[in-house]
Design a protein around this motif. Structure first.
Motif, PDB file in Angstrom:
ATOM      1  N   LEU A   1       0.852  -1.188   0.000  1.00 38.76           N
ATOM      2  CA  LEU A   1       0.000   0.000   0.000  1.00 38.76           C
ATOM      3  C   LEU A   1       0.885   1.234   0.000  1.00 38.76           C
ATOM      4  CD1 LEU A   1      -2.651   1.577   0.372  1.00 38.76           C
ATOM      5  CD2 LEU A   1      -2.476   1.113   2.835  1.00 38.76           C
ATOM      6  N   GLY A   2       0.595   2.166  -0.904  1.00 40.38           N
ATOM      7  CA  GLY A   2       1.417   3.361  -0.977  1.00 40.38           C
ATOM      8  C   GLY A   2       0.613   4.590  -1.363  1.00 40.38           C
ATOM      9  N   ARG A   3       1.191   5.744  -1.052  1.00 34.48           N
ATOM     10  CA  ARG A   3       0.579   7.016  -1.447  1.00 34.48           C
ATOM     11  C   ARG A   3       1.085   7.366  -2.841  1.00 34.48           C
ATOM     12  NH1 ARG A   3       0.482  12.403   2.401  1.00 34.48           N
ATOM     13  NH2 ARG A   3      -1.219  13.497   1.321  1.00 34.48           N
ATOM     14  N   PHE A   4       0.159   7.430  -3.792  1.00 38.37           N
ATOM     15  CA  PHE A   4       0.549   7.630  -5.192  1.00 38.37           C
ATOM     16  C   PHE A   4       0.417   9.085  -5.617  1.00 38.37           C
ATOM     17  CE2 PHE A   4      -0.073   7.132  -9.843  1.00 38.37           C
ATOM     18  CZ  PHE A   4       1.122   6.478 -10.115  1.00 38.37           C
ATOM     19  N   GLY A   5      -0.340   9.850  -4.882  1.00 38.86           N
ATOM     20  CA  GLY A   5      -0.538  11.263  -5.164  1.00 38.86           C
ATOM     21  C   GLY A   5      -1.051  11.935  -3.910  1.00 38.86           C
ATOM     22  N   THR A   6      -1.411  13.213  -4.017  1.00 41.19           N
ATOM     23  CA  THR A   6      -1.881  13.936  -2.839  1.00 41.19           C
ATOM     24  C   THR A   6      -3.007  13.196  -2.135  1.00 41.19           C
ATOM     25  OG1 THR A   6      -1.309  16.033  -3.908  1.00 41.19           O
ATOM     26  CG2 THR A   6      -2.783  16.143  -2.019  1.00 41.19           C
ATOM     27  N   ASP A   7      -4.002  12.765  -2.891  1.00 44.05           N
ATOM     28  CA  ASP A   7      -5.143  12.053  -2.306  1.00 44.05           C
ATOM     29  C   ASP A   7      -5.302  10.643  -2.860  1.00 44.05           C
ATOM     30  OD1 ASP A   7      -5.795  14.368  -0.866  1.00 44.05           O
ATOM     31  OD2 ASP A   7      -6.965  15.165  -2.535  1.00 44.05           O
ATOM     32  N   LEU A   8      -4.351  10.186  -3.658  1.00 40.25           N
ATOM     33  CA  LEU A   8      -4.455   8.875  -4.292  1.00 40.25           C
ATOM     34  C   LEU A   8      -3.693   7.813  -3.510  1.00 40.25           C
ATOM     35  CD1 LEU A   8      -4.009   9.715  -8.087  1.00 40.25           C
ATOM     36  CD2 LEU A   8      -6.148   9.257  -6.860  1.00 40.25           C
ATOM     37  N   LEU A   9      -4.299   6.657  -3.345  1.00 39.02           N
ATOM     38  CA  LEU A   9      -3.674   5.518  -2.675  1.00 39.02           C
ATOM     39  C   LEU A   9      -3.638   4.353  -3.653  1.00 39.02           C
ATOM     40  CD1 LEU A   9      -5.562   5.868   0.715  1.00 39.02           C
ATOM     41  CD2 LEU A   9      -3.179   6.479   0.275  1.00 39.02           C
ATOM     42  N   LEU A  10      -2.485   3.700  -3.736  1.00 37.20           N
ATOM     43  CA  LEU A  10      -2.310   2.590  -4.678  1.00 37.20           C
ATOM     44  C   LEU A  10      -2.042   1.313  -3.895  1.00 37.20           C
ATOM     45  CD1 LEU A  10      -0.330   2.661  -7.995  1.00 37.20           C
ATOM     46  CD2 LEU A  10      -0.117   0.728  -6.459  1.00 37.20           C
ATOM     47  N   VAL A  11      -2.765   0.259  -4.256  1.00 42.97           N
ATOM     48  CA  VAL A  11      -2.585  -1.047  -3.624  1.00 42.97           C
ATOM     49  C   VAL A  11      -2.125  -2.044  -4.676  1.00 42.97           C
ATOM     50  CG1 VAL A  11      -3.619  -2.866  -2.223  1.00 42.97           C
ATOM     51  CG2 VAL A  11      -4.463  -0.519  -2.031  1.00 42.97           C
ATOM     52  N   VAL A  12      -1.015  -2.746  -4.410  1.00 42.22           N
ATOM     53  CA  VAL A  12      -0.506  -3.789  -5.301  1.00 42.22           C
ATOM     54  C   VAL A  12      -0.956  -5.134  -4.755  1.00 42.22           C
ATOM     55  CG1 VAL A  12       1.545  -4.839  -6.320  1.00 42.22           C
ATOM     56  CG2 VAL A  12       1.481  -2.371  -5.906  1.00 42.22           C
ATOM     57  N   LEU A  13      -1.622  -5.927  -5.602  1.00 41.71           N
ATOM     58  CA  LEU A  13      -2.219  -7.200  -5.182  1.00 41.71           C
ATOM     59  C   LEU A  13      -1.584  -8.359  -5.942  1.00 41.71           C
ATOM     60  CD1 LEU A  13      -5.878  -5.870  -5.408  1.00 41.71           C
ATOM     61  CD2 LEU A  13      -4.603  -6.222  -3.286  1.00 41.71           C
ATOM     62  N   PRO A  14      -0.455  -8.889  -5.474  1.00 43.57           N
ATOM     63  CA  PRO A  14       0.199 -10.006  -6.170  1.00 43.57           C
ATOM     64  C   PRO A  14      -0.702 -11.247  -6.182  1.00 43.57           C
ATOM     65  CG  PRO A  14       1.642  -9.015  -4.521  1.00 43.57           C
ATOM     66  CD  PRO A  14       0.277  -8.472  -4.277  1.00 43.57           C
ATOM     67  N   GLY A  15      -0.760 -11.895  -7.332  1.00 40.87           N
ATOM     68  CA  GLY A  15      -1.538 -13.130  -7.451  1.00 40.87           C
ATOM     69  C   GLY A  15      -3.031 -12.919  -7.614  1.00 40.87           C
ATOM     70  N   ALA A  16      -3.485 -11.666  -7.661  1.00 47.82           N
ATOM     71  CA  ALA A  16      -4.913 -11.379  -7.730  1.00 47.82           C
ATOM     72  C   ALA A  16      -5.383 -11.216  -9.170  1.00 47.82           C
ATOM     73  CB  ALA A  16      -5.238 -10.117  -6.931  1.00 47.82           C
ATOM     74  N   SER A  17      -6.507 -11.802  -9.484  1.00 48.43           N
ATOM     75  CA  SER A  17      -7.134 -11.624 -10.798  1.00 48.43           C
ATOM     76  C   SER A  17      -7.982 -10.360 -10.782  1.00 48.43           C
ATOM     77  CB  SER A  17      -8.028 -12.823 -11.099  1.00 48.43           C
ATOM     78  OG  SER A  17      -9.129 -12.837 -10.182  1.00 48.43           O
ATOM     79  N   HIS A  18      -8.588 -10.031 -11.923  1.00 52.22           N
ATOM     80  CA  HIS A  18      -9.445  -8.844 -11.977  1.00 52.22           C
ATOM     81  C   HIS A  18     -10.663  -9.004 -11.082  1.00 52.22           C
ATOM     82  CE1 HIS A  18     -11.385 -11.499 -14.895  1.00 52.22           C
ATOM     83  NE2 HIS A  18     -12.471 -10.732 -14.824  1.00 52.22           N
ATOM     84  N   LEU A  19     -11.136 -10.249 -10.923  1.00 53.77           N
ATOM     85  CA  LEU A  19     -12.290 -10.484 -10.047  1.00 53.77           C
ATOM     86  C   LEU A  19     -11.925 -10.242  -8.581  1.00 53.77           C
ATOM     87  CD1 LEU A  19     -13.743 -13.729 -11.692  1.00 53.77           C
ATOM     88  CD2 LEU A  19     -14.591 -11.379 -11.910  1.00 53.77           C
ATOM     89  N   VAL A  20     -10.753 -10.705  -8.188  1.00 54.74           N
ATOM     90  CA  VAL A  20     -10.295 -10.490  -6.812  1.00 54.74           C
ATOM     91  C   VAL A  20     -10.082  -9.013  -6.551  1.00 54.74           C
ATOM     92  CG1 VAL A  20      -8.398 -10.892  -5.186  1.00 54.74           C
ATOM     93  CG2 VAL A  20      -9.254 -12.768  -6.596  1.00 54.74           C
ATOM     94  N   ALA A  21      -9.461  -8.313  -7.514  1.00 52.17           N
ATOM     95  CA  ALA A  21      -9.209  -6.883  -7.347  1.00 52.17           C
ATOM     96  C   ALA A  21     -10.515  -6.116  -7.170  1.00 52.17           C
ATOM     97  CB  ALA A  21      -8.439  -6.343  -8.550  1.00 52.17           C
ATOM     98  N   THR A  22     -11.529  -6.467  -7.944  1.00 51.62           N
ATOM     99  CA  THR A  22     -12.823  -5.802  -7.817  1.00 51.62           C
ATOM    100  C   THR A  22     -13.446  -6.094  -6.459  1.00 51.62           C
ATOM    101  OG1 THR A  22     -13.196  -5.915 -10.209  1.00 51.62           O
ATOM    102  CG2 THR A  22     -15.132  -5.586  -8.815  1.00 51.62           C
ATOM    103  N   ALA A  23     -13.325  -7.338  -6.010  1.00 50.25           N
ATOM    104  CA  ALA A  23     -13.871  -7.709  -4.697  1.00 50.25           C
ATOM    105  C   ALA A  23     -13.181  -6.941  -3.581  1.00 50.25           C
ATOM    106  CB  ALA A  23     -13.721  -9.215  -4.483  1.00 50.25           C
ATOM    107  N   VAL A  24     -11.856  -6.782  -3.688  1.00 51.02           N
ATOM    108  CA  VAL A  24     -11.112  -6.006  -2.686  1.00 51.02           C
ATOM    109  C   VAL A  24     -11.563  -4.553  -2.706  1.00 51.02           C
ATOM    110  CG1 VAL A  24      -8.832  -5.124  -2.052  1.00 51.02           C
ATOM    111  CG2 VAL A  24      -9.095  -7.517  -2.689  1.00 51.02           C
ATOM    112  N   GLY A  25     -11.723  -4.000  -3.920  1.00 47.80           N
ATOM    113  CA  GLY A  25     -12.184  -2.622  -4.043  1.00 47.80           C
ATOM    114  C   GLY A  25     -13.557  -2.430  -3.419  1.00 47.80           C
ATOM    115  N   GLU A  26     -14.458  -3.377  -3.636  1.00 52.45           N
ATOM    116  CA  GLU A  26     -15.794  -3.278  -3.053  1.00 52.45           C
ATOM    117  C   GLU A  26     -15.744  -3.389  -1.532  1.00 52.45           C
ATOM    118  OE1 GLU A  26     -18.610  -2.461  -4.204  1.00 52.45           O
ATOM    119  OE2 GLU A  26     -18.165  -2.421  -6.345  1.00 52.45           O
TER     120      GLU A  26
END
Length: 349
Positions: free
Chosen positions: A253-278
């Motif tokens: 987890l990192g700060r990518f911009g003033t208000d932006l946060l970026l999460v790197v999800l190794p091994g995650a598919s697009h379905l997993v990424a969407t589930a994490v986002g939800e």
């Protein structure tokens, strides 16, 4: 002549007394033991100690043992800055009345040579103990001086080693600090991008997908204008805490911009990424934050991108895709998660 077997026991370096505070590190304790065994062999005495302060705590686990009593006796004699040899303790004006000389175990011989540190400060001594009167001739005194010199050199090497470890530790801390966002305690932008590149390489070699998620609180700009930077900083800190609770320990987890946060999800598919986002979106939505003592409802939007949909994407491309997905989420009215797809338009108006 009595022999001393206590020091051959592994317990010497691992005392069981919970109240024992080490005077030296375990590694140094092992080194001291080598010098002490060498002294016993070289001078054919009952015992040899390398004292760097009080000896008794080193052997307090050997309750009522001869070694414990010998250590206590050595502690009762001040450390001198020159060689001291007492051939017969029973004839000494003061020490001849000592309980461990008059009574059990009847210590009779004592010799010590000072140990100095690299700054020529007196830090301890090498001590010989025996139960028969004896003396040290010139050769014996020189040998004791040589043993003390070897111990000094070992102390110097030990101090240098510790100093190097401290420098390495400080350098690591400085390097880590340079990669951490000071407000949020997450990785900063350069660090999270580096983490993304490394994880993409690992996942590619392991033939596993990788996904990333870029998120921001929808009301941040409005709240900053209304309440100031301090209030929005607190919202960011709490948002980071909520995101951490929704991802795995090894997700970056990192700060990518003033208000932006970026999460790197190794091994995650697009379905997993969407589930994490939800999961993150729901967590933020269900926990209004107090701003100026008023409960304020917050929402979060996120864009995700995954290598199972974009298998040939470079790290920068994957980030760009996630950013476009985030813009799509905002255009859709905020409080939603959008997955980047090949059909997604290049420009969001």
């Amino acid at each position: 002549m009595s022999t001393n077997l206590d020091r051959s026991s592994p317990a010497t370096t691992t005392p069981v007394s919970s109240g024992f505070e080490r005077l030296v590190s375990e590694r140094m304790e092992l080194r001291l033991g080598r010098f002490e065994r060498l002294g016993i062999k070289l001078f054919d005495v009952a015992n040899c100690f390398v004292s760097l302060g009080k000896l008794a705590p080193r052997f307090e686990y050997l309750v009522h043992s001869i070694t414990n009593m010998e250590a206590a006796f050595c502690d009762s004699i001040p450390v001198f800055d020159e060689i001291l040899v007492i051939p017969d303790l029973s004839l000494h004006q003061h020490l001849g009345k000592h309980p461990l000389v008059v009574g059990e175990p009847h210590i009779r011989f004592f010799a010590s040579h000072p140990i100095f540190d690299h700054g020529n400060q007196l830090i301890g001594s090498v001590i010989l103990i025996d139960y028969q009167p004896r003396d040290l001739d010139d050769e014996g005194r020189q040998s004791l001086a040589d043993l003390a010199s070897m111990a000094e050199r070992e102390m110097a090497f030990g101090a240098l080693y510790q100093s190097q470890l401290e420098v390495i530790k400080q350098n690591r801390n400085l390097k880590r600090d340079s990669l951490i966002d000071p407000l949020l305690g997450t990785w900063n932008k350069s660090a999270i991008v580096r983490s993304l590149k490394l994880e993409m390489e690992r996942c590619s070699k392991a033939m596993k997908p990788l996904a990333l998620l870029i998120a921001s609180v929808d009301q941040m700009e409005h709240l900053r204008d209304l309440h100031g930077v301090a209030a929005t900083d607190m919202i960011l800190i709490k948002t980071v805490s909520r995101i951490r609770s929704c991802v795995r320990p090894f997700d970056a987890l990192g700060r990518f911009g003033t208000d932006l946060l970026l999460v790197v999800l190794p091994g995650a598919s697009h379905l997993v990424a969407t589930a994490v986002g939800e999961r993150i979106r729901a967590s933020v939505l269900m926990h209004p934050e107090k701003i100026d003592e008023i409960d304020t409802a917050l929402t979060i939007s996120a864009g995700t991108a995954s290598t199972d949909i974009f298998p040939d994407a470079e790290p920068e491309t994957l980030v760009s895709l996630a950013e476009k997905a985030l813009l799509s989420a905002r255009n859709a009215g905020n409080n939603c998660v959008v997955q980047a797809t090949p059909a997604q338009p290049d420009m969001i108006i």
